[in-house]
Design an enzyme around this catalytic site. Sequence first.
Site, mmCIF file in Angstrom:
data_model
loop_
_atom_site.group_PDB
_atom_site.id
_atom_site.type_symbol
_atom_site.label_atom_id
_atom_site.label_comp_id
_atom_site.label_asym_id
_atom_site.label_seq_id
_atom_site.Cartn_x
_atom_site.Cartn_y
_atom_site.Cartn_z
ATOM 1 N N GLY A 196 -15.387 -6.408 17.663
ATOM 2 C CA GLY A 196 -15.482 -7.755 18.415
ATOM 3 C C GLY A 196 -15.955 -8.693 17.950
ATOM 4 O O GLY A 196 -16.169 -9.847 18.968
ATOM 5 N N LYS A 230 -17.310 0.632 26.572
ATOM 6 C CA LYS A 230 -19.135 0.211 26.093
ATOM 7 C C LYS A 230 -19.568 0.542 27.794
ATOM 8 O O LYS A 230 -19.487 1.260 28.461
ATOM 9 C CB LYS A 230 -19.409 -1.026 25.359
ATOM 10 C CG LYS A 230 -18.554 -0.827 24.622
ATOM 11 C CD LYS A 230 -18.530 -1.616 23.121
ATOM 12 C CE LYS A 230 -17.086 -1.932 22.066
ATOM 13 N NZ LYS A 230 -17.564 -2.344 21.429
ATOM 14 N N HIS A 241 -19.812 5.801 16.375
ATOM 15 C CA HIS A 241 -19.904 4.592 16.833
ATOM 16 C C HIS A 241 -20.119 3.582 16.021
ATOM 17 O O HIS A 241 -21.632 4.013 15.974
ATOM 18 C CB HIS A 241 -19.413 3.894 18.257
ATOM 19 C CG HIS A 241 -18.546 2.810 18.505
ATOM 20 N ND1 HIS A 241 -19.519 1.580 18.295
ATOM 21 C CD2 HIS A 241 -17.692 2.568 18.551
ATOM 22 C CE1 HIS A 241 -18.885 0.628 18.456
ATOM 23 N NE2 HIS A 241 -17.425 0.911 19.018
ATOM 24 N N SER A 301 -11.044 -5.143 17.286
ATOM 25 C CA SER A 301 -10.070 -6.689 17.202
ATOM 26 C C SER A 301 -8.779 -6.473 17.453
ATOM 27 O O SER A 301 -7.911 -7.869 17.962
ATOM 28 C CB SER A 301 -10.328 -7.730 17.307
ATOM 29 O OG SER A 301 -11.821 -7.963 16.915
ATOM 30 N N GLU A 350 -21.274 0.398 16.370
ATOM 31 C CA GLU A 350 -22.981 0.362 17.289
ATOM 32 C C GLU A 350 -23.979 1.052 17.880
ATOM 33 O O GLU A 350 -24.962 1.793 17.722
ATOM 34 C CB GLU A 350 -22.468 -0.273 19.065
ATOM 35 C CG GLU A 350 -21.590 -1.183 18.938
ATOM 36 C CD GLU A 350 -20.522 -1.619 19.606
ATOM 37 O OE1 GLU A 350 -20.593 -1.014 20.929
ATOM 38 O OE2 GLU A 350 -19.714 -1.950 19.583
ATOM 39 N N ASN A 381 -12.362 2.270 24.766
ATOM 40 C CA ASN A 381 -14.195 2.114 24.566
ATOM 41 C C ASN A 381 -14.469 0.588 25.577
ATOM 42 O O ASN A 381 -14.684 -0.104 25.234
ATOM 43 C CB ASN A 381 -14.108 2.021 23.338
ATOM 44 C CG ASN A 381 -15.724 2.168 23.015
ATOM 45 O OD1 ASN A 381 -16.160 2.348 24.252
ATOM 46 N ND2 ASN A 381 -16.607 1.921 22.187
ATOM 47 N N GLU A 428 -12.555 1.369 11.941
ATOM 48 C CA GLU A 428 -13.187 0.991 12.697
ATOM 49 C C GLU A 428 -13.911 0.018 11.950
ATOM 50 O O GLU A 428 -15.220 -0.306 11.704
ATOM 51 C CB GLU A 428 -13.950 1.366 13.772
ATOM 52 C CG GLU A 428 -13.422 2.295 15.004
ATOM 53 C CD GLU A 428 -13.899 1.483 16.221
ATOM 54 O OE1 GLU A 428 -13.051 1.095 16.735
ATOM 55 O OE2 GLU A 428 -15.360 1.598 16.334
HETATM 56 C C1 PEP Z 1 -14.803 -0.681 19.183
HETATM 57 O O1 PEP Z 1 -15.593 -1.467 19.660
HETATM 58 O O2 PEP Z 1 -14.966 0.100 19.258
HETATM 59 C C2 PEP Z 1 -14.108 -1.834 19.147
HETATM 60 C C3 PEP Z 1 -12.921 -1.142 18.365
HETATM 61 O O3 PEP Z 1 -14.436 -3.371 20.069
HETATM 62 P P1 PEP Z 1 -13.014 -4.451 19.738
HETATM 63 O O4 PEP Z 1 -11.623 -3.879 20.162
HETATM 64 O O5 PEP Z 1 -13.735 -4.936 21.066
HETATM 65 O O6 PEP Z 1 -13.286 -4.606 18.543
#
Ligand code: PEP
Length: 253
Positions: A176, A11, A98, A216, A100, A9, A170
């Site tokens: 992040g 973003k 997601h 992460s 976000e 992703n 998630e």
């Molecule tokens: C995400 O936003 O789907 C995600 C997993 O981000 P990150 O790997 O940066 O934590």
Amino acid sequence: MRKQIVAGNWKMNKTFTEADDLVNDIMNKLESVSLKPETQLIVCPPFPFLEMVSDYSDDSYFEVGAQNVSDQESGAYTGEVSAAMLESMEIGYCIVGHSERRAYYHETDAIVAAKVNQLLKHGLKPIVCCGEVLEERESNQQFEVVKHQINDGLFHLTAEQFGEVVIAYEPVWAIGTGKTATPEQAQEMHAFIRGLIAEKYGKEVAEETSILYGGSCKPSNAKELFANKDVDGGLIGGASLKADDFIAIAEQF
Ligand code: PEP
């Protein structure tokens, strides 16, 4: 056998030239590694780069996914992108719900459900995200929260429709932040989600559903996460912006 998936992703990152460089790097890297045949790579760039990224892959190296879709069919919805548009570009997947989008754009479970309906109507596979925030984890509400998200966002589907869905667990506190769920925390939640699916649609559908971990995930922790029997891959944010890291994660199955 269910698919093992590593989905990147991107973003809201990269300019056109940078995106072109990244996908070029991914392609070069893929030529020098051999991933397991059951490993499916998906790249989810921002909307303006979908066509460029699709042209590179032609579906033979990786599939392409969008990061969002409108909950409406078509019409006066300035700035929105419809599932029909994505279908017409032969985009295979789309991320929905997601954290976000839930936090910054008020995407509710009802909106997630409407977006999933649009995607399925137009032949795209939804990658549906769920997960608890830190306070919910700290007050041991994570199972209730995820159950609610899955129930309200997905359980209106028929078993056949549900067969097209990929789930991404998630935990919001891990996105992040550099803080990853432990393999035990990931496995516990993934097994719980698979149990919910089995209760609703039966064991066979549950066993066929890919449930990805996101938060992460990086080359150094992917192996121990993917080693769990209910963790079928990852949704990767930050680490998907570097070809070496993205492909190294896909090599950890
Ligand atoms: C995400 O936003 O789907 C995600 C997993 O981000 P990150 O790997 O940066 O934590």
